[in-house]
Motif scaffolding. Structure first.
Motif, PDB file in Angstrom:
ATOM      1  N   GLU A  36     -78.941  11.737  21.596  1.00  0.00           N
ATOM      2  CA  GLU A  36     -79.765  12.729  20.902  1.00  0.00           C
ATOM      3  C   GLU A  36     -78.918  13.914  20.447  1.00  0.00           C
ATOM      4  N   ALA A  37     -78.136  14.465  21.365  1.00  0.00           N
ATOM      5  CA  ALA A  37     -77.327  15.646  21.039  1.00  0.00           C
ATOM      6  C   ALA A  37     -76.239  15.314  20.026  1.00  0.00           C
ATOM      7  N   THR A  38     -75.608  14.154  20.180  1.00  0.00           N
ATOM      8  CA  THR A  38     -74.527  13.766  19.267  1.00  0.00           C
ATOM      9  C   THR A  38     -75.052  13.559  17.857  1.00  0.00           C
ATOM     10  N   SER A  39     -76.162  12.845  17.726  1.00  0.00           N
ATOM     11  CA  SER A  39     -76.732  12.604  16.398  1.00  0.00           C
ATOM     12  C   SER A  39     -77.149  13.910  15.733  1.00  0.00           C
ATOM     13  N   ASP A  40     -77.765  14.792  16.499  1.00  0.00           N
ATOM     14  CA  ASP A  40     -78.176  16.082  15.936  1.00  0.00           C
ATOM     15  C   ASP A  40     -76.962  16.886  15.484  1.00  0.00           C
ATOM     16  N   TYR A  41     -75.873  16.811  16.259  1.00  0.00           N
ATOM     17  CA  TYR A  41     -74.661  17.545  15.878  1.00  0.00           C
ATOM     18  C   TYR A  41     -74.055  16.968  14.602  1.00  0.00           C
ATOM     19  N   LEU A  42     -74.000  15.632  14.496  1.00  0.00           N
ATOM     20  CA  LEU A  42     -73.401  14.995  13.325  1.00  0.00           C
ATOM     21  C   LEU A  42     -74.174  15.296  12.045  1.00  0.00           C
ATOM     22  N   GLY A  51     -74.349  10.372   8.896  1.00  0.00           N
ATOM     23  CA  GLY A  51     -74.905   9.023   8.865  1.00  0.00           C
ATOM     24  C   GLY A  51     -73.821   7.968   8.749  1.00  0.00           C
ATOM     25  N   ALA A  52     -72.791   8.236   7.934  1.00  0.00           N
ATOM     26  CA  ALA A  52     -71.693   7.285   7.771  1.00  0.00           C
ATOM     27  C   ALA A  52     -70.941   7.086   9.080  1.00  0.00           C
ATOM     28  N   ILE A  53     -70.748   8.174   9.816  1.00  0.00           N
ATOM     29  CA  ILE A  53     -70.062   8.079  11.111  1.00  0.00           C
ATOM     30  C   ILE A  53     -70.900   7.253  12.086  1.00  0.00           C
ATOM     31  N   GLU A  54     -72.191   7.505  12.107  1.00  0.00           N
ATOM     32  CA  GLU A  54     -73.072   6.770  13.019  1.00  0.00           C
ATOM     33  C   GLU A  54     -73.052   5.268  12.711  1.00  0.00           C
ATOM     34  N   ILE A  55     -73.105   4.919  11.440  1.00  0.00           N
ATOM     35  CA  ILE A  55     -73.088   3.506  11.043  1.00  0.00           C
ATOM     36  C   ILE A  55     -71.759   2.847  11.412  1.00  0.00           C
ATOM     37  N   THR A  56     -70.656   3.569  11.183  1.00  0.00           N
ATOM     38  CA  THR A  56     -69.332   3.033  11.493  1.00  0.00           C
ATOM     39  C   THR A  56     -69.163   2.783  12.985  1.00  0.00           C
ATOM     40  N   VAL A  57     -69.564   3.751  13.787  1.00  0.00           N
ATOM     41  CA  VAL A  57     -69.456   3.609  15.244  1.00  0.00           C
ATOM     42  C   VAL A  57     -70.344   2.469  15.732  1.00  0.00           C
ATOM     43  N   PHE A  58     -71.546   2.382  15.186  1.00  0.00           N
ATOM     44  CA  PHE A  58     -72.471   1.324  15.575  1.00  0.00           C
ATOM     45  C   PHE A  58     -71.897  -0.056  15.235  1.00  0.00           C
TER      46      PHE A  58
END
Length: 259
Positions: A36-42, A51-58
């Motif tokens: 939760e905290a990481t996504s909100d920070y990104l 969003g691009a970082i989240e998709i890449t990490v996933f």
């Protein structure tokens, strides 16, 4: 999707998920909070980049988890953490970007989760975590995990903001609710698989509510420590606990229980 993935990933040799222990629940709640905290920070400064970082990490985490043929704590929890981050991002996008009310996103993800459970039970005959010994069941499992994270994010925001409970009160309420499946299992003979998944779903709004309480500003009923610092502290704790788990290897499932 599972059929196409089978062309690139071999079938598991053993269960691909950990045994359920007290430390499992602790790490699970921490990943929900950290996600939760990481996504909100990104997404704080640039939603597209975040969003691009989240998709890449996933995508990286999915590849690592599905390339191995048995459970490894680091790969498993890396994927769980990446889903916690991505699930938050998807649920938040539906509300903040598309404009759907929290009540709508909560119902939507509840329906999605119900549909996944229905399909999984219909095709495999069991929802037991001790049955994750085939590639298709592993896809079912992680699809369920993703839906629980998205649902929990929407539900936590719904109680905290739409119902005006605030993050701390929401976290306390979910902390009370999460004890009920275990009590019903012990004293009312609730099916252990149903009890597990009920508690699993509740870990998300529980962790997310407390993460938002510590990270959000006072104007949003938070303690104002910030998304970044909260994410860093939680990530460090998670890395420590997962490292211990990977070394101790106490959470490897007993092969005799796998089915």
């Amino acid at each position: 999707m599972a059929r196409h993935a089978a062309r690139f990933f071999d079938e598991p040799k053993a269960a691909k998920v950990p045994e359920i222990t007290p430390l499992f629940w602790a790490i699970k709640i921490l990943t929900t909070a950290g996600g939760e905290a990481t996504s909100d920070y990104l997404s704080l400064h640039n939603k597209v980049t975040g969003g691009a970082i989240e998709i890449t990490v996933f995508a990286l985490a999915m590849t690592l988890q599905f390339r191995v043929r048995r459970y490894y704590a680091v790969y498993y929890w890396f994927l769980a953490y990446s889903i916690a981050i991505a699930g938050t991002g998807v649920a938040d996008t539906m509300h903040l970007t598309i404009g759907l009310p929290y009540s709508v996103t909560t119902v939507f993800w509840a329906v999605v989760l119900g549909a996944i459970f229905w399909y999984w039970q219909r095709t495999e005959g069991t929802l037991s975590i001790h049955s994750i010994v085939t590639r298709r069941r592993e896809f079912d499992y992680w699809a369920t995990v993703f839906a629980t994270f998205a649902l929990g994010t929407a539900l936590g925001d719904f109680t905290a903001r739409a119902l005006y409970l605030g993050y701390l009160a929401s976290g306390i309420a979910f902390a009370a609710f999460i004890t009920l499946p275990g009590l019903f299992w012990k004293f009312a003979r609730l099916n252990e698989i149903a009890a597990f998944w009920m508690a699993y779903v509740l870990t998300r709004p529980l962790g997310a509510s407390f993460a938002d309480y510590f990270s959000k500003p006072h104007a949003l009923s938070g303690a104002n420590y910030g998304d970044g610092p909260t994410a860093v502290v939680l990530t460090i704790i998670i890395i420590g606990l997962v490292s211990y788990t990977a070394v101790a290897r106490y959470d490897i499932q007993d092969p005799t229980r796998q089915r």
